[in-house]
Design a protein around this motif. Structure first.
Motif, PDB file in Angstrom:
ATOM      1  N   ARG A 112      42.888  26.439  36.166  1.00 56.30           N
ATOM      2  CA  ARG A 112      41.562  27.084  36.208  1.00 56.30           C
ATOM      3  C   ARG A 112      41.435  27.869  37.628  1.00 56.30           C
ATOM      4  NH1 ARG A 112      39.698  22.919  32.766  1.00 56.30           N
ATOM      5  NH2 ARG A 112      39.494  21.481  34.624  1.00 56.30           N
ATOM      6  N   ALA A 113      41.991  27.034  38.499  1.00 56.73           N
ATOM      7  CA  ALA A 113      41.762  27.778  39.896  1.00 56.73           C
ATOM      8  C   ALA A 113      42.838  28.890  40.012  1.00 56.73           C
ATOM      9  CB  ALA A 113      42.655  26.835  40.947  1.00 56.73           C
ATOM     10  N   ASN A 114      44.054  29.024  39.627  1.00 56.16           N
ATOM     11  CA  ASN A 114      44.932  30.250  39.526  1.00 56.16           C
ATOM     12  C   ASN A 114      44.246  31.430  38.768  1.00 56.16           C
ATOM     13  OD1 ASN A 114      46.860  29.585  41.326  1.00 56.16           O
ATOM     14  ND2 ASN A 114      48.579  29.325  39.987  1.00 56.16           N
ATOM     15  N   LEU A 115      43.800  30.906  37.681  1.00 52.24           N
ATOM     16  CA  LEU A 115      43.124  31.794  36.572  1.00 52.24           C
ATOM     17  C   LEU A 115      41.979  32.456  37.142  1.00 52.24           C
ATOM     18  CD1 LEU A 115      42.948  30.203  33.163  1.00 52.24           C
ATOM     19  CD2 LEU A 115      44.093  32.308  33.831  1.00 52.24           C
ATOM     20  N   ILE A 116      41.178  31.745  38.209  1.00 49.81           N
ATOM     21  CA  ILE A 116      40.108  32.478  39.121  1.00 49.81           C
ATOM     22  C   ILE A 116      40.628  33.518  39.786  1.00 49.81           C
ATOM     23  CG2 ILE A 116      38.476  31.848  40.736  1.00 49.81           C
ATOM     24  CD1 ILE A 116      37.901  29.418  39.085  1.00 49.81           C
ATOM     25  N   PHE A 117      41.650  33.167  40.644  1.00 46.40           N
ATOM     26  CA  PHE A 117      42.128  33.903  41.572  1.00 46.40           C
ATOM     27  C   PHE A 117      42.995  34.957  41.229  1.00 46.40           C
ATOM     28  CE2 PHE A 117      41.380  30.269  44.595  1.00 46.40           C
ATOM     29  CZ  PHE A 117      40.722  30.930  45.428  1.00 46.40           C
ATOM     30  N   SER A 118      43.997  34.839  40.257  1.00 51.71           N
ATOM     31  CA  SER A 118      44.640  35.867  39.696  1.00 51.71           C
ATOM     32  C   SER A 118      43.831  36.789  38.705  1.00 51.71           C
ATOM     33  CB  SER A 118      45.639  35.259  38.869  1.00 51.71           C
ATOM     34  OG  SER A 118      45.345  34.522  37.793  1.00 51.71           O
ATOM     35  N   GLY A 119      42.693  36.118  38.025  1.00 48.49           N
ATOM     36  CA  GLY A 119      41.714  36.999  37.210  1.00 48.49           C
ATOM     37  C   GLY A 119      40.927  37.991  38.066  1.00 48.49           C
ATOM     38  N   MET A 120      40.555  37.499  39.186  1.00 49.23           N
ATOM     39  CA  MET A 120      39.667  38.393  40.197  1.00 49.23           C
ATOM     40  C   MET A 120      40.567  39.607  40.565  1.00 49.23           C
ATOM     41  SD  MET A 120      37.345  36.131  42.714  1.00 49.23           S
ATOM     42  CE  MET A 120      38.866  35.925  43.764  1.00 49.23           C
ATOM     43  N   PHE A 121      42.197  39.421  41.117  1.00 49.42           N
ATOM     44  CA  PHE A 121      42.779  40.401  41.386  1.00 49.42           C
ATOM     45  C   PHE A 121      42.998  41.331  40.441  1.00 49.42           C
ATOM     46  CE2 PHE A 121      43.330  37.690  45.122  1.00 49.42           C
ATOM     47  CZ  PHE A 121      43.773  38.325  46.133  1.00 49.42           C
ATOM     48  N   THR A 122      43.368  40.471  39.057  1.00 51.12           N
ATOM     49  CA  THR A 122      43.593  41.350  37.850  1.00 51.12           C
ATOM     50  C   THR A 122      42.378  42.505  37.764  1.00 51.12           C
ATOM     51  OG1 THR A 122      44.900  39.786  36.751  1.00 51.12           O
ATOM     52  CG2 THR A 122      44.099  41.526  35.369  1.00 51.12           C
ATOM     53  N   VAL A 123      41.111  42.092  37.534  1.00 53.98           N
ATOM     54  CA  VAL A 123      40.142  42.934  37.397  1.00 53.98           C
ATOM     55  C   VAL A 123      39.899  43.995  38.542  1.00 53.98           C
ATOM     56  CG1 VAL A 123      37.628  43.048  37.417  1.00 53.98           C
ATOM     57  CG2 VAL A 123      38.793  41.204  35.825  1.00 53.98           C
ATOM     58  N   LEU A 124      40.029  43.548  39.592  1.00 55.56           N
ATOM     59  CA  LEU A 124      39.976  44.474  40.979  1.00 55.56           C
ATOM     60  C   LEU A 124      41.028  45.652  40.801  1.00 55.56           C
ATOM     61  CD1 LEU A 124      38.911  42.415  43.876  1.00 55.56           C
ATOM     62  CD2 LEU A 124      37.552  44.277  42.771  1.00 55.56           C
ATOM     63  N   ALA A 125      42.445  45.058  40.579  1.00 60.80           N
ATOM     64  CA  ALA A 125      43.680  45.986  40.345  1.00 60.80           C
ATOM     65  C   ALA A 125      43.275  47.102  39.138  1.00 60.80           C
ATOM     66  CB  ALA A 125      44.819  45.355  40.155  1.00 60.80           C
ATOM     67  N   ALA A 126      42.615  46.475  38.199  1.00 61.94           N
ATOM     68  CA  ALA A 126      42.549  47.623  36.972  1.00 61.94           C
ATOM     69  C   ALA A 126      41.301  48.335  37.082  1.00 61.94           C
ATOM     70  CB  ALA A 126      42.339  46.536  35.598  1.00 61.94           C
ATOM     71  N   VAL A 127      40.305  47.808  37.569  1.00 61.57           N
ATOM     72  CA  VAL A 127      38.968  48.499  37.767  1.00 61.57           C
ATOM     73  C   VAL A 127      38.756  49.360  38.866  1.00 61.57           C
ATOM     74  CG1 VAL A 127      36.511  47.992  37.452  1.00 61.57           C
ATOM     75  CG2 VAL A 127      37.987  46.797  35.864  1.00 61.57           C
ATOM     76  N   ALA A 128      39.337  48.780  40.090  1.00 61.54           N
ATOM     77  CA  ALA A 128      38.951  49.583  41.189  1.00 61.54           C
ATOM     78  C   ALA A 128      39.958  49.418  42.288  1.00 61.54           C
ATOM     79  CB  ALA A 128      37.525  48.632  41.864  1.00 61.54           C
ATOM     80  N   PRO A 129      41.248  50.164  41.808  1.00 63.76           N
ATOM     81  CA  PRO A 129      42.321  49.859  42.523  1.00 63.76           C
ATOM     82  C   PRO A 129      42.370  50.877  43.879  1.00 63.76           C
ATOM     83  CG  PRO A 129      42.828  51.355  40.615  1.00 63.76           C
ATOM     84  CD  PRO A 129      41.411  50.600  40.401  1.00 63.76           C
ATOM     85  N   GLN A 130      41.569  51.889  43.884  1.00 63.12           N
ATOM     86  CA  GLN A 130      41.318  52.607  44.839  1.00 63.12           C
ATOM     87  C   GLN A 130      40.798  51.705  46.066  1.00 63.12           C
ATOM     88  OE1 GLN A 130      39.939  53.484  41.826  1.00 63.12           O
ATOM     89  NE2 GLN A 130      41.019  55.385  41.379  1.00 63.12           N
TER      90      GLN A 130
END
Length: 188
Positions: A97-115
């Motif tokens: 769960r902890a890794n899903l939270i952190f990696s999930g945040m990074f995944t969403v940011l990299a996909a949606v707001a990479p700039q």
């Protein structure tokens, strides 16, 4: 003054079985990055620089993943040594769960707001554009990395370091041919 070390001792035999696969795994991770740099260097200096900067996002994520995985590994090893599998079964979901939270945040940011992420490291528009394309392409891998590292650390600390190494080796070799074929089929 110095004690003689008997490398034929049972402890050192077991230590080699554990340490060797982990060492090779770390080498393989570095080799994949070097391979990426060589292939991107052939494309353009901008692509190489942009991906290098975008790689800093992965580095920051790896700090979180490594910290969680290391703590999980320590706890799993202690519980494994006490033959307490039930406690390991309680620790692993928490770590996931902890890794899903952190990696999930990074995944969403990299996909949606990479700039936005690229602007943390540079103000050069060409680097931001090229790095953003790269972040979008690799964004899902952040989530998969967060999940897989917990399972790999579990394998390493429950007597299956060789299996963990074998899985990592397969994943190590996979990008090299696919990147080479991509370069042949889609030359820049």
């Amino acid at each position: 003054m110095f004690a003689k070390i008997n490398f034929r001792d049972e402890f050192y035999r077991k230590l080699k079985i554990l340490v060797l696969p982990i060492t090779i795994q770390q080498f393989m991770l570095a080799f994949v990055s070097a391979t990426d740099a060589i292939m991107l260097g052939a494309v353009s200096q901008t692509a190489l620089s942009a991906v290098s900067l975008a790689g800093q996002i992965q580095f920051v994520l790896n700090l979180f993943i490594s910290g969680i995985s290391a703590g999980t590994g320590i706890m799993a090893a202690q519980y494994w040594g006490k033959k307490d599998a039930a406690s390991i079964e309680e620790v692993i979901p928490i770590a996931l769960r902890a890794n899903l939270i952190f990696s999930g945040m990074f995944t969403v940011l990299a996909a949606v707001a990479p700039q936005l992420l690229m602007k943390i490291f540079t103000s050069d528009a060409a680097l931001i554009e090229c790095g953003s394309d790269y972040l979008r392409a690799v964004s899902l891998s952040y989530l998969l990395c967060g999940i897989s590292q917990i399972y790999l650390i579990l394998l390493k600390n429950t007597g299956y370091a060789d299996l963990s190494w074998a899985i990592s080796e397969v994943m190590w070799w996979q990008p090299i041919p696919s990147q080479a074929l991509q370069k042949v089929w889609f030359p820049v």
